[in-house]
Structures are given as structure tokens and as C-alpha cells.
Write a protein that holds these residues in place. Sequence first.
Motif, short mmCIF file in Angstrom:
data_model
loop_
_atom_site.label_atom_id
_atom_site.label_comp_id
_atom_site.label_asym_id
_atom_site.label_seq_id
_atom_site.Cartn_x
_atom_site.Cartn_y
_atom_site.Cartn_z
N GLY A 1 -31.66 -2.76 0.76
CA GLY A 1 -32.13 -1.72 1.66
C GLY A 1 -31.46 -0.37 1.44
N THR A 2 -30.30 -0.37 0.81
CA THR A 2 -29.63 0.90 0.52
C THR A 2 -30.10 1.48 -0.81
OG1 THR A 2 -27.70 -0.05 -0.62
CG2 THR A 2 -27.57 0.16 1.79
N GLU B 1 -33.32 1.17 -2.27
CA GLU B 1 -34.71 1.63 -2.29
C GLU B 1 -34.92 3.08 -1.89
OE1 GLU B 1 -36.45 -1.50 0.02
OE2 GLU B 1 -36.67 -2.81 -1.72
N PRO B 2 -34.23 3.61 -0.87
CA PRO B 2 -34.45 5.02 -0.50
C PRO B 2 -34.10 6.02 -1.61
CG PRO B 2 -33.36 3.88 1.29
CD PRO B 2 -33.35 2.95 0.11
N PHE B 3 -33.35 5.59 -2.61
CA PHE B 3 -32.97 6.47 -3.72
C PHE B 3 -33.85 6.22 -4.95
CE2 PHE B 3 -29.48 6.41 -0.83
CZ PHE B 3 -29.06 7.74 -0.82
N GLY B 4 -34.96 5.51 -4.76
CA GLY B 4 -35.87 5.23 -5.86
C GLY B 4 -35.37 4.11 -6.75
N ARG C 1 -34.35 0.16 -7.96
CA ARG C 1 -34.89 -1.20 -7.91
C ARG C 1 -34.02 -2.09 -8.78
NH1 ARG C 1 -38.86 -2.82 -12.06
NH2 ARG C 1 -38.65 -1.39 -13.78
N GLN D 1 -29.63 10.45 -8.96
CA GLN D 1 -30.05 9.54 -7.89
C GLN D 1 -29.13 8.32 -7.83
OE1 GLN D 1 -31.92 11.47 -5.89
NE2 GLN D 1 -33.22 9.72 -5.52
N TRP E 1 -26.91 7.37 -4.55
CA TRP E 1 -26.92 6.06 -3.88
C TRP E 1 -25.50 5.54 -3.73
CZ3 TRP E 1 -25.12 1.51 -6.22
CH2 TRP E 1 -25.13 0.41 -5.37
N SER F 1 -23.70 7.18 -0.97
CA SER F 1 -24.46 7.36 0.28
C SER F 1 -23.75 6.70 1.46
CB SER F 1 -25.86 6.76 0.14
OG SER F 1 -25.79 5.34 0.07
N ALA G 1 -25.10 4.90 3.76
CA ALA G 1 -25.59 3.52 3.94
C ALA G 1 -24.82 2.55 3.05
CB ALA G 1 -27.08 3.45 3.65
N TYR G 2 -24.59 2.93 1.79
CA TYR G 2 -23.86 2.02 0.90
C TYR G 2 -22.38 1.97 1.24
CZ TYR G 2 -22.48 -0.71 -3.07
OH TYR G 2 -21.96 -1.72 -3.85
#
Length: 129
Positions: free
Chosen positions: A58-59, A61-64, A66, A96, A100, A103, A105-106
Motif C-alpha cells: 500500500g505504500t 503503489e501511490p508512487f507508481g 509495483r 519516484q 517512496w 515517504s 507512509a513507508y
Amino acid sequence: MFSAYAVAAAAILGAAVGAAAARGLQGKAAPKAYIVTEVEVTGDMAVFQRDYAAYAQGTVEPFGGRYLARGGQVFGTEGEPPKGRIVISEFPSFEQAKAWRTSDAYMKIVTVREREAKSRQFIVEGVAP
């Protein structure tokens, strides 16, 4: 009659120049980036799974990003093979990937990985497209 041919020729030439420019712009795209993480869980696996692994995707994906590999079989071909899991994530650019990794979130979950596992992680810039 001449002007109709001139307009048609100009349109064809314009389309060809536009197509060439579009191909040139595609070649200027930033290379992708890959984050490679080697993880050997040395602490509580249940805590690692519950408090880190369950939230990691979930952390990303918002940064493109995978996942390209997440666990799975590893076969060492040279040197000492990894003792744990290998995770490879792909991002649209080096920037990016770095965004991430730093970030909020991470940062909220990475302390669990650092506490419950021995790991190495690095960002690798891919080749230009």
C-alpha cells in the motif's frame, strides 16, 4: 490545382515530422528504477507479517511502484546466496523510488522491518528506454 497538391504535401510532411518528433520524445523518457531488498527475518515472523508486510504494498503503489519479485525461489549462481527473501520493486523513475523510500507512509512501517529482520536495500537505475 497546384495549391491543393501543396496543401496535401505539407500535410503529409507535417505528419511525418510530427511522428518523428513523437518517437524522439519517447526515447527521452526517464529510465525506470528498481529497489532491491534482501530480507532475513530474524525476529518474530508474525509481527513482521502483521505490522510490515501487510502494509508495504500500500505504500509502494501511490508512487507508481509495483512488485516484480516478492519472495519466491532464489538460486545462487555466484558468491554467497541470500539467506532470506528477495523483493524487487519497479518505479517509473529514480526520483519516484527515492520519494517512496523516504515517504511518511513507508517511514511508519520500516522500523518494524529494521527491528524484526536483517536486511539490505538499494535503488538501482535502469537503462534508458
